[in-house]
Design a protein around this motif. Sequence first.
Motif: not given
Length: 351
Positions: A324-339
């Motif tokens: 959805g909103v780009l900023e939310h996607t970027d946060r999801a990507v950062a979380a995925l990277e952490a995992v």
Amino acid sequence: MTVQGIPSPGSGLRLHLNENTGGCSPRVIEAIRAMSATDLSAYPDYRRDVPACARHFGVDPDWVVLTNGLDEGILLTALAVFGRVHDPALEAIVPVPAFDPYLTSTAAVAARTIKVPPGPDFAFPADDVLAAITPHTRLIVLNTPNNPTGQTVPRNTIRRVAAAAPHATVLLDEAYVEFADGSFLNELPAHRNVVIGRTFSKAYGLAGMRVGCVIAHPDVREAIRAVTPVFNMNIVAMTAMHAALSDETFLPRYVAQVRESRERLYAACRRLDIRHWPSSANFVLMRVGDRASEIVTALAAEGVHVRDRSRDPHSPGCIRITAGVLEHTDRAVAALEAVVAAGMIAAGGSR
Ligand SMILES: Cc1ncc(COP(=O)(O)O)c(C=O)c1O
């Protein structure tokens, strides 16, 4: 205590139910604030609402039934098809993996349900669906783009399925079509046995309002209307629908973000070596491997709620993330990277 519905996961980004992550048009809030006490105390009158919805979809109002979310449209369609006959031999065909309410709705009306597995890479199993059609088939559910895979059903396949089962109703669920490349609506007049389902929950951000509809030839529409509660749509939801439709800039802006968010999720998956499937909807399905449910918990700990789809048929190791909103996607990507950095997804191990 267990209550009805799906409990909220609490604070954090809601990327688990394919909602509009940007909310809804501000016009909706204004319109609801302007409502009066007598607006709320009277039973609703749908004579303005059904034509407004029909106009939006470019169809005759006589072809439309407003439903309390498309969820209700699915249940009412199943009820219209199976509810008045008591023949346990009658069948529904549901390609899987599928949106859960197809199966709960066909179960609710005691229809025998034939589940058809997907083709390679979740391609629509056209030949297997056609082969599953029998004289007992009464309902076939097609979902394009599909939840949870994001794959579409080719237009010509929809035509073939509808033509092969003139004795059945084909429910074509287009809940996510605003994020894809074109609806089947323009062909509906040529297919009397097709019911198209649409919703204002996704693209218009009205999931909490519960506004959907089914659109079909009046013969089929009549059977659905016959099982529809007389005041199924509440007045606040109808006010919200009119306001949402009056805002012409909201939809294109949001759809553009969804498309860009999908690209960012694909790029992250490529970088992180996570198997994923290009999607025509506002979410992306990806295979994170054997530890999918642990990964969902770890992402939640990072403040990002995603959906574990690993127990769906033919989807081992899969999770689904709303785009959805780009900023939310970027946060999801950062979380995925952490995992990934924590070693929870083995490189290439998700294949
Ligand atoms: C494929 C599909 N159809 C229908 C719906 C239901 O939408 P509504 O919120 O209008 O009930 C959803 C919601 O997630 C969905 O994914």
